[in-house]
Design a protein around this motif. Structure first.
Motif, PDB file in Angstrom:
ATOM      1  N   UNK A 192      15.088  -3.539  10.319  1.00  0.00           N
ATOM      2  CA  UNK A 192      14.703  -2.728   9.154  1.00  0.00           C
ATOM      3  C   UNK A 192      14.437  -3.614   7.943  1.00  0.00           C
ATOM      4  N   UNK A 193      13.473  -3.207   7.162  1.00  0.00           N
ATOM      5  CA  UNK A 193      13.052  -3.955   5.973  1.00  0.00           C
ATOM      6  C   UNK A 193      13.668  -3.305   4.735  1.00  0.00           C
ATOM      7  N   UNK A 194      14.552  -4.032   4.084  1.00  0.00           N
ATOM      8  CA  UNK A 194      15.300  -3.455   2.972  1.00  0.00           C
ATOM      9  C   UNK A 194      14.651  -3.729   1.613  1.00  0.00           C
ATOM     10  N   UNK A 224      14.311  -8.843   3.208  1.00  0.00           N
ATOM     11  CA  UNK A 224      14.646  -7.989   2.065  1.00  0.00           C
ATOM     12  C   UNK A 224      13.659  -8.316   0.946  1.00  0.00           C
ATOM     13  N   UNK A 225      13.118  -7.277   0.302  1.00  0.00           N
ATOM     14  CA  UNK A 225      12.157  -7.460  -0.787  1.00  0.00           C
ATOM     15  C   UNK A 225      12.654  -6.705  -2.022  1.00  0.00           C
ATOM     16  N   UNK A 226      12.072  -7.027  -3.172  1.00  0.00           N
ATOM     17  CA  UNK A 226      12.469  -6.305  -4.391  1.00  0.00           C
ATOM     18  C   UNK A 226      11.359  -5.411  -4.928  1.00  0.00           C
ATOM     19  N   UNK A 227      10.354  -5.134  -4.086  1.00  0.00           N
ATOM     20  CA  UNK A 227       9.324  -4.161  -4.441  1.00  0.00           C
ATOM     21  C   UNK A 227       8.768  -3.574  -3.146  1.00  0.00           C
ATOM     22  N   UNK A 228       8.123  -2.417  -3.257  1.00  0.00           N
ATOM     23  CA  UNK A 228       7.736  -1.691  -2.040  1.00  0.00           C
ATOM     24  C   UNK A 228       6.424  -2.175  -1.431  1.00  0.00           C
ATOM     25  N   UNK A 229       5.557  -2.800  -2.212  1.00  0.00           N
ATOM     26  CA  UNK A 229       4.270  -3.244  -1.654  1.00  0.00           C
ATOM     27  C   UNK A 229       4.454  -4.263  -0.533  1.00  0.00           C
ATOM     28  N   UNK A 230       5.280  -5.305  -0.712  1.00  0.00           N
ATOM     29  CA  UNK A 230       5.458  -6.248   0.414  1.00  0.00           C
ATOM     30  C   UNK A 230       6.211  -5.639   1.593  1.00  0.00           C
ATOM     31  N   UNK A 244       9.834   4.354   3.119  1.00  0.00           N
ATOM     32  CA  UNK A 244       8.933   4.391   1.970  1.00  0.00           C
ATOM     33  C   UNK A 244       8.522   5.825   1.648  1.00  0.00           C
ATOM     34  N   UNK A 245       8.064   6.079   0.426  1.00  0.00           N
ATOM     35  CA  UNK A 245       7.517   7.408   0.115  1.00  0.00           C
ATOM     36  C   UNK A 245       6.380   7.750   1.081  1.00  0.00           C
ATOM     37  N   UNK A 246       6.447   8.942   1.651  1.00  0.00           N
ATOM     38  CA  UNK A 246       5.462   9.328   2.664  1.00  0.00           C
ATOM     39  C   UNK A 246       4.032   9.257   2.125  1.00  0.00           C
ATOM     40  N   UNK A 247       3.829   9.671   0.883  1.00  0.00           N
ATOM     41  CA  UNK A 247       2.480   9.643   0.326  1.00  0.00           C
ATOM     42  C   UNK A 247       1.948   8.225   0.189  1.00  0.00           C
TER      43      UNK A 247
END
Length: 298
Positions: A192-194, A224-230, A244-247
């Motif tokens: 899993x990617x946190x 582990x990342x600190x933003x959702x784009x990566x 992640x947000x489904x949209x």
């Protein structure tokens, strides 16, 4: 300098500009005797004569000339500044400072701002991405954007976005190597990617809902990342599962680039709200942005 001192200096400047107590009094909306009394009071406090007066003319003394040269530009700047501030309530100008989390910027603010700003060239919007519960008053922000349940009760809140359903997704290449999870508890055996929240340093919890009961799972994985784009990009590359947000990933799911799992356990968070401290004395620019964000949600 007291308020009375400023009024007296303004009266002095008006008399000096008009070289006439009669004309200066008319511009100030005062009687000539009241204006004369104001100037005599100023001269008494300074212990200097500022004007030579005759029945036919008014002229500055040497002391008056010095006073005019020193305060004239300053008082003019003060009046100009006050007039400029007054104009901010009449026409939309100025900078609006906002704080919002990353997905709020992507899903709510950017679309609204792109539509809003071209219509108001005098307005500038400055957005700071922040996952914390920012104190907008101490941070000198005009407003913040957070999910509804996270906003302090003493804030004014305006709904500006729909509810946010979450999705667990992975790429076809990932599922070619791993059996898809059937329930949240199966995630402990998955890669899993946190998301580490930049403000708190905590990992964003993977939360699920079924039959009215919340299930929280502590997951682990290779990155582990600190933003959702990566995180989205890593999921696309097959590195692991993403929460992640489904949209945010809907188009990728429709295109077959990502596959959603655990959809029957989907957790939906309350939508985004714009929050701010007080409705009073808000600038025209800010009120227009509030209305634009509200309308975007309707």
């Amino acid at each position: 300098m007291s308020g009375n001192d400023f009024k007296d200096l303004t009266a002095f400047l008006m008399v000096a500009e008009e070289s006439s107590f009669t004309r200066a009094a008319a511009r100030l909306g005062l009687s000539q005797s009241a204006l004369s009394q104001t100037i005599r009071g100023l001269e008494a406090r300074l212990e200097l004569r500022l004007f030579w007066r005759t029945t036919r003319s008014v002229s500055l003394t040497e002391a008056g000339e010095r006073l005019l040269s020193r305060i004239g530009p300053a008082v003019s700047e003060i009046h100009s500044g006050l007039a400029e501030l007054g104009e901010m309530n009449k026409r939309p100008v100025g900078t609006i400072r906002l704080t919002a989390d990353e997905y709020a910027v992507h899903s709510v603010l950017q679309p609204a701002i792109a539509h809003f700003l071209p219509a108001y060239p005098g307005i500038r919007v400055e957005v700071t991405t922040d996952y914390g519960l920012t104190d907008i008053v101490s941070g000198r922000y005009d407003a913040g954007v957070r999910r509804g349940g996270l906003i302090a009760e003493d804030m004014i809140a305006v709904r500006i976005g729909p509810d946010v359903p979450m999705a667990v997704v992975g790429s076809p290449s990932y599922f070619a190597r791993h059996t898809p999870p059937k329930g949240p508890h199966d995630l402990v055996a998955q890669d899993c990617l946190n998301l580490r929240l930049p403000t708190h340093g905590e990992l964003f919890a993977w939360s699920f809902m079924k039959a009215g009961k919340e299930h929280r799972v502590k997951v682990d994985g290779p990155a582990v990342f600190n933003s959702i784009a990566p995180i989205r990009d890593a999921a696309l590359s097959g590195l692991g599962l993403a929460y992640l947000p489904e949209a945010y990933v809907r188009g990728l799911i429709a295109a077959g680039q990502l596959v959603e799992v655990l959809s029957t356990w989907r957790r939906t968070f309350e939508g985004y709200h714009l929050y701010y401290a007080n409705r009073r004395h808000s600038s025209a620019a800010f009120l227009l942005l509030v209305e634009a964000l509200r309308c975007k949600n309707q």
